[in-house]
Each structure stands twice: as C-alpha cells, then as structure tokens.
Write an enzyme that holds these catalytic residues in place. Sequence first.
Site, short mmCIF file in Angstrom:
data_model
loop_
_atom_site.label_atom_id
_atom_site.label_comp_id
_atom_site.label_asym_id
_atom_site.label_seq_id
_atom_site.Cartn_x
_atom_site.Cartn_y
_atom_site.Cartn_z
N HIS A 3 26.91 -6.11 17.11
CA HIS A 3 26.01 -6.09 18.26
C HIS A 3 25.16 -7.36 18.23
O HIS A 3 24.66 -7.75 17.18
CB HIS A 3 25.13 -4.84 18.19
CG HIS A 3 24.04 -4.83 19.21
ND1 HIS A 3 24.28 -5.12 20.54
CD2 HIS A 3 22.70 -4.57 19.11
CE1 HIS A 3 23.14 -5.04 21.20
NE2 HIS A 3 22.17 -4.71 20.36
N ASN A 17 20.99 -10.45 24.43
CA ASN A 17 21.36 -9.07 24.11
C ASN A 17 21.69 -8.33 25.41
O ASN A 17 20.79 -8.09 26.22
CB ASN A 17 20.20 -8.40 23.37
CG ASN A 17 20.49 -6.97 22.96
OD1 ASN A 17 21.47 -6.37 23.41
ND2 ASN A 17 19.64 -6.42 22.12
N CYS A 29 22.47 0.48 22.86
CA CYS A 29 23.30 -0.67 22.44
C CYS A 29 24.55 -0.24 21.67
O CYS A 29 25.48 -1.03 21.53
CB CYS A 29 22.49 -1.65 21.61
SG CYS A 29 21.06 -2.29 22.48
O1 UT7 Z 1 19.36 -4.12 20.56
C1 UT7 Z 1 18.40 -3.58 19.69
C2 UT7 Z 1 17.04 -3.83 20.25
N1 UT7 Z 1 16.21 -4.87 19.76
C3 UT7 Z 1 16.23 -5.46 18.53
O2 UT7 Z 1 17.08 -5.28 17.72
C4 UT7 Z 1 15.10 -6.41 18.27
C5 UT7 Z 1 14.83 -6.58 16.79
N2 UT7 Z 1 13.68 -7.44 16.55
C6 UT7 Z 1 13.70 -8.77 16.76
O3 UT7 Z 1 14.69 -9.34 17.17
C7 UT7 Z 1 12.44 -9.55 16.40
O4 UT7 Z 1 11.55 -8.68 15.74
C8 UT7 Z 1 11.75 -10.15 17.65
C9 UT7 Z 1 12.57 -11.30 18.20
C10 UT7 Z 1 11.55 -9.11 18.73
C11 UT7 Z 1 10.39 -10.71 17.25
O5 UT7 Z 1 10.54 -11.66 16.22
P1 UT7 Z 1 9.64 -11.58 14.90
O6 UT7 Z 1 9.99 -12.75 14.09
O7 UT7 Z 1 9.83 -10.23 14.29
O8 UT7 Z 1 8.20 -11.77 15.46
P2 UT7 Z 1 6.96 -10.80 15.32
O9 UT7 Z 1 7.04 -9.66 16.25
O10 UT7 Z 1 6.72 -10.51 13.87
O11 UT7 Z 1 5.79 -11.76 15.81
C12 UT7 Z 1 5.45 -12.96 15.10
C13 UT7 Z 1 4.52 -13.78 15.95
C14 UT7 Z 1 3.36 -12.98 16.52
O12 UT7 Z 1 2.23 -13.82 16.56
P3 UT7 Z 1 1.08 -13.71 15.44
O13 UT7 Z 1 0.58 -12.28 15.53
O14 UT7 Z 1 1.77 -13.99 14.14
O15 UT7 Z 1 0.10 -14.73 15.87
C15 UT7 Z 1 3.81 -12.70 17.92
O16 UT7 Z 1 2.72 -12.50 18.81
O17 UT7 Z 1 5.24 -14.29 17.07
C16 UT7 Z 1 4.56 -13.95 18.28
N3 UT7 Z 1 5.53 -13.78 19.33
C17 UT7 Z 1 5.92 -14.78 20.14
N4 UT7 Z 1 5.54 -16.06 20.21
C18 UT7 Z 1 6.13 -16.81 21.15
C19 UT7 Z 1 6.23 -12.66 19.67
N5 UT7 Z 1 7.05 -12.91 20.70
C20 UT7 Z 1 6.87 -14.22 21.01
C21 UT7 Z 1 7.44 -15.05 21.98
N6 UT7 Z 1 7.03 -16.34 22.01
N7 UT7 Z 1 8.38 -14.62 22.85
#
Ligand code: UT7
Length: 357
Positions: free
Chosen positions: A284, A314, A141
Amino acid sequence: MARLKSEGPKKMASTLSKHSLQPSKMPRVKILGTGSFYPERIVNNHEISKKVDTSDEWITERTGIKQRRFSSPDGGEFPTDMARSASLTALKNAGLTPNDIDLIIFATFTPDHRLPSCATILQTKLGITNQCAALDIAAACSGFVYALSLANAMIKSGASQRTLIVGSEMLSRELNWYDRASCILFGDGCGAAVVGVNNDPTDTSDIISCTLAADGTGRKFMELEYGGTAYPLTAEIIDTPKRYMTMQGRELFKVAVRTLADISFSALKMAELTVDQIDWLIPHQANIRIIEATGERLGMPKEKVIVNIQEYGNTSAATVPAAMDGAISEGKIKRGDLLLLTAFGAGLTSGAAVIRY
Ligand code: UT7
C-alpha cells in the site's frame, strides 16, 4: 470446497482475528487481466502549499509524494467512471467481455452515492446484462486485498468463475484542509483486476494465500464520524473540521509498518514461501518511509519493491491494484513471477496475498 483456517500473524496474534484460505486442494485462481485509471488533473506539492501551510520540500522529505491526481468535480471521473475505464482495460487484457463477469466486488470508502452501491452502478456502466452479483466493501486502504481474498474464496468454492475486483477512490472530495498532515497525502485513482478459475494444468498461476485482519480498537487513529446515521451532516457542522476525516499520523505510521510486515509474514507462512522467493512486493502506498521500513522489516531488496507514491500519492483502495497494473504494463512483472501484496488502513484493517502471476 474452501476451508477456513484461523491463525494470527506472528506479533499480533492476540489482537487480530484472521480468516484465511488454505492453499492446497482447491482449484487455482489466476489474475486474468489488470487495468488502472488516474484522472487527468495533476496537482503538485506547490499547488497544495497555496492552500495550506506546507512546502514541496516537507511533503517530499516526509512522504515521498511529489504530486497526485484529482478527479474533476464536474463528473466523468467519479469512482465508478474511473472503474469503468480500468475494468475495460482489465477485461481487454484478460481477453474477455463484460458479460463474462459473474461477480463484481468494489472496494471504496468514497462511493459516488450512498445508494445504490458502486458495484451495481459499474455493472450498468460496463453494459453487463447477465444480472451478476455486485457488492461494495468498506475496508479503507486494505479494500482491494480484501476484495481479492473474497474473490479467491468465491472462485475456489465454485461460487464464481470470473470476478471483477476494483479499488477506486475520489479522496479529493474528502480531504481535510484543516489538517495539513493529512490533506497532503491523498489522491484519486482506480485499479481493477479480473480473476478467474485457472483450468490449465500447465499454467501455475494462482492466488496462493490470502490473509485478512482487523483491529477495531485502532479506530481513533483514522476516522470520519460525521455523515453517517450516528452523526448526520447538519447545517452546523457542514463547514467545520468535524465533517472531515481525522488522522493520528505518527501513531498510524508505527502501526502501519509493524502490521504491513506481520501480515505479509503471515501470508508467506501460509503459502509456505520465504521472502527471498518473492519477485515483487506491492505494498500500500501510504508514505515512502512506511514502504521502505516495511521492505526493511521483511528483508526485501529495494529494487523488488513497486513504488509509485511520488506520482499519485495515497489513493487508498486503489494503490495496490493500480501499482500492480503499472508494473505489469511496464513489463516489470511477468507471468510466473511471485508477488506479495500487502495493505493497511483505517479500521484498522490489513491484508496480504501471495500470488503466482
Ligand atoms: O493509508 C493509511 C493512512 N495514513 C497513513 O498511513 C499516514 C501515516 N503517517 C504519516 O505518513 C506521517 O505521520 C505524516 C506524513 C502524516 C506526518 O509525518 P510525521 O513525520 O509523522 O510528522 P509529525 O506529525 O510528527 O509532525 C512533525 C512536524 C510537526 O511540527 P512540530 O510540532 O514539530 O513543530 C507538524 O506540525 O511537522 C509538522 N507538519 C507539517 N509541516 C509542514 C505536519 N504536517 C506538515 C505539513 N507541512 N504538511
């Protein structure tokens, strides 16, 4: 002659190796023209929620993304096709023709083919016959900011007069549908810029500073191990999750916010400017919460931050140049404005640039 200077960003000095150009005593480098291209097909969150267990509400709230574009798998919108369109617009806006380019730098991690490079394919697709140098770079990225920094160095050293730089990605081919946290994030698109020597003594346009960094110890946060020479694609893994990228989203999130701000401060310091002097921050587009937290860390008012993640998601190396081109086309960014570009990605790579547009 370009001079290399090493100086780590404030809070990451111990882990980052940095190569930066000193801003003074060198010719000025101008962004002569920009262009962008997105595929036709719009894929909204509802469509994604038919493939994985997610919802429009969750994606919007946690990422800011409402929709993204996916290239046609049938062709015509592969990374070099998108790059051709974006580059022709950039050349037109620069008042130049393809053969005026003497170097192409193409940033992507989703190339059309493994061989030859996208840059050489783009050279042919643009009808360039001057045999200019052409290379791809892999900085995920951060790719476009890396390309910009290399172009700046090449032009300031006298090795290039006019460089075409491109960030173009077809991430829809690489989406990990086994991982609902990552497959919702990405889209396809392209941004391009023509940068060249600014010989007009009355024109202050310049790439004032560029700062690049990488921290290879963060490799596990985002990787795609299979499909290279270490782990070639075999029949056993072709339809398994191993074939796709893995991401530790929560960890990446924290590092992204810290790094985007630190590398920006480093570029500002090198430019001998402060945040309040910057007209536009072009970060970004990884997640609206990362963008907002970065803006807050930098002390940048929201209305000065360019955001288009809601429409395109993204697009990796394409986010920064395409967002910049969009803001220029809309008339937000004007000649003479001071821009701060900042990017972060797998590697972990990062880069920032301060530009007088
Ligand atoms: O370009 C650089 C590359 N990428 C990045 O910079 C990504 C950086 N990270 C992020 O943007 C965020 O961490 C994400 C969008 C990927 C995830 O968001 P988050 O708020 O950090 O969620 P999390 O991974 O902490 O998950 C929280 C909850 C989990 O459920 P439980 O365990 O609390 O029951 C996940 O299973 O959200 C759940 N979850 C979802 N639920 C619905 C994760 N993805 C999804 C989804 N839909 N798509």
